[in-house]
Design an enzyme around this catalytic site. Structure first.
Site, PDB file in Angstrom:
ATOM      1  N   ARG A  70      -2.973  -6.900   0.069  1.00 51.41           N
ATOM      2  CA  ARG A  70      -2.475  -6.527  -1.257  1.00 51.41           C
ATOM      3  C   ARG A  70      -1.016  -6.094  -1.167  1.00 51.41           C
ATOM      4  O   ARG A  70      -0.505  -5.721  -0.119  1.00 51.41           O
ATOM      5  CB  ARG A  70      -3.314  -5.379  -1.842  1.00 51.41           C
ATOM      6  CG  ARG A  70      -3.219  -4.122  -1.016  1.00 51.41           C
ATOM      7  CD  ARG A  70      -3.617  -2.863  -1.750  1.00 51.41           C
ATOM      8  NE  ARG A  70      -3.635  -1.739  -0.829  1.00 51.41           N
ATOM      9  CZ  ARG A  70      -2.571  -1.068  -0.433  1.00 51.41           C
ATOM     10  NH1 ARG A  70      -1.371  -1.419  -0.865  1.00 51.41           N
ATOM     11  NH2 ARG A  70      -2.687  -0.050   0.404  1.00 51.41           N
ATOM     12  N   GLY A  71      -0.347  -6.080  -2.320  1.00 50.75           N
ATOM     13  CA  GLY A  71       0.992  -5.530  -2.365  1.00 50.75           C
ATOM     14  C   GLY A  71       0.957  -4.017  -2.242  1.00 50.75           C
ATOM     15  O   GLY A  71      -0.088  -3.386  -2.378  1.00 50.75           O
ATOM     16  N   HIS A  77      -8.400   5.662   0.272  1.00 50.10           N
ATOM     17  CA  HIS A  77      -9.620   5.497  -0.531  1.00 50.10           C
ATOM     18  C   HIS A  77     -10.696   6.384   0.069  1.00 50.10           C
ATOM     19  O   HIS A  77     -10.761   6.563   1.294  1.00 50.10           O
ATOM     20  CB  HIS A  77     -10.105   4.048  -0.519  1.00 50.10           C
ATOM     21  CG  HIS A  77      -9.178   3.086  -1.184  1.00 50.10           C
ATOM     22  ND1 HIS A  77      -8.601   3.325  -2.407  1.00 50.10           N
ATOM     23  CD2 HIS A  77      -8.725   1.861  -0.789  1.00 50.10           C
ATOM     24  CE1 HIS A  77      -7.839   2.302  -2.740  1.00 50.10           C
ATOM     25  NE2 HIS A  77      -7.890   1.402  -1.776  1.00 50.10           N
ATOM     26  N   ALA A 141      -3.542   4.556  -8.575  1.00 52.72           N
ATOM     27  CA  ALA A 141      -2.709   3.611  -7.826  1.00 52.72           C
ATOM     28  C   ALA A 141      -3.140   2.186  -8.143  1.00 52.72           C
ATOM     29  O   ALA A 141      -4.254   1.949  -8.626  1.00 52.72           O
ATOM     30  CB  ALA A 141      -2.829   3.878  -6.326  1.00 52.72           C
ATOM     31  N   GLY A 143      -2.609  -2.036  -6.512  1.00 50.61           N
ATOM     32  CA  GLY A 143      -2.053  -3.001  -5.574  1.00 50.61           C
ATOM     33  C   GLY A 143      -2.860  -4.274  -5.698  1.00 50.61           C
ATOM     34  O   GLY A 143      -4.086  -4.241  -5.640  1.00 50.61           O
ATOM     35  N   GLY A 154      -6.834  -4.422  -6.722  1.00 49.46           N
ATOM     36  CA  GLY A 154      -6.850  -3.863  -8.067  1.00 49.46           C
ATOM     37  C   GLY A 154      -6.309  -2.447  -8.153  1.00 49.46           C
ATOM     38  O   GLY A 154      -5.163  -2.191  -7.782  1.00 49.46           O
ATOM     39  N   CYS A 172       1.917   5.573  -0.945  1.00 54.09           N
ATOM     40  CA  CYS A 172       2.764   4.565  -1.583  1.00 54.09           C
ATOM     41  C   CYS A 172       4.238   4.765  -1.263  1.00 54.09           C
ATOM     42  O   CYS A 172       5.110   4.343  -2.027  1.00 54.09           O
ATOM     43  CB  CYS A 172       2.527   4.535  -3.093  1.00 54.09           C
ATOM     44  SG  CYS A 172       0.836   4.130  -3.513  1.00 54.09           S
TER      45      CYS A 172
END
Length: 207
Positions: A70-71, A77, A141, A143, A154, A172
């Site tokens: 992901r970006g 998490h 957040a 991504g 997501g 981040c």
């Protein structure tokens, strides 16, 4: 939500299993073999490194660290955080990545508004932020990754995670701001309550 599968996973979903599922589902959507999906999960405590992650932003590997496609940069998490994985076909919805990201942000903002929380965007900073006097804390957040115009990965919304778990990373890549959660703000809802608000907000934003 015709044609969209909305699923809430029970218990804690191991991160590698989630990624494998998303990869397979996104490929099936691109091939016309499966429909779109929003998948709400909760993970055991982990750190994930996006494609822009800087090695120095991993301060202490307190939990397993996963490199992911992901970006974005490093994020956490864990239990008490609702993760929403979004697998949509942008060929059908409109191949506009900027609009898709804006709509994900709006989804989170409207979800928070259901509990009287004003979530805000900030230029140059990814995610949704809450103003708390002279400070701003991140409460959600996002991504994403897009392959063959199908989205996956997501968003994540902090409902009641252990906020001390964020201390092993620079979330981040932002050092000058903190993190918060709905419980930290005094809104003592459950993940199930958040799920209801997320589904309502989804209908408003994505139709």
């Amino acid at each position: 939500m015709p044609g969209l599968e909305w699923t809430v996973a029970p218990g804690l979903t191991p991160y590698p299993e989630a990624v494998a599922f998303m990869e397979a589902r996104a490929a099936a959507i691109a091939d016309g073999q499966a429909g779109e999906m929003v998948w709400l999960v909760e993970h055991p405590p982990i750190y994930t490194a996006g494609t822009s992650a800087r090695e120095g932003d991993l301060l202490e590997a307190r939990f397993p660290v996963f490199k992911t496609g992901r970006g974005g940069q490093f994020t956490y998490h864990g239990p008490g955080q609702r993760v929403g994985y979004v697998m949509l076909d942008l060929k059908q919805r409109g191949p506009d990545v900027r609009r898709f990201v804006h709509d994900l942000e709006e989804w989170l903002i409207r979800t928070l508004a259901a509990f009287g929380v004003k979530g805000e965007r900030r230029g140059g900073r990814v995610g949704i932020w809450v103003v708390r006097g002279s400070r701003e804390d991140k409460i959600a957040a996002l991504g994403v990754r897009i392959r063959r115009w199908v989205t996956f990965h997501g968003v994540s919304l902090n409902v009641e995670p252990d906020l001390t778990h964020f201390s092993g990373i620079v979330p981040c890549g932002v050092r000058e701001h903190g993190v918060t959660s709905l419980h930290d703000l005094g809104i003592l809802i459950s993940l199930a309550d958040a799920d209801v608000a997320m589904k309502t907000a989804w209908r408003e934003v994505f139709g």
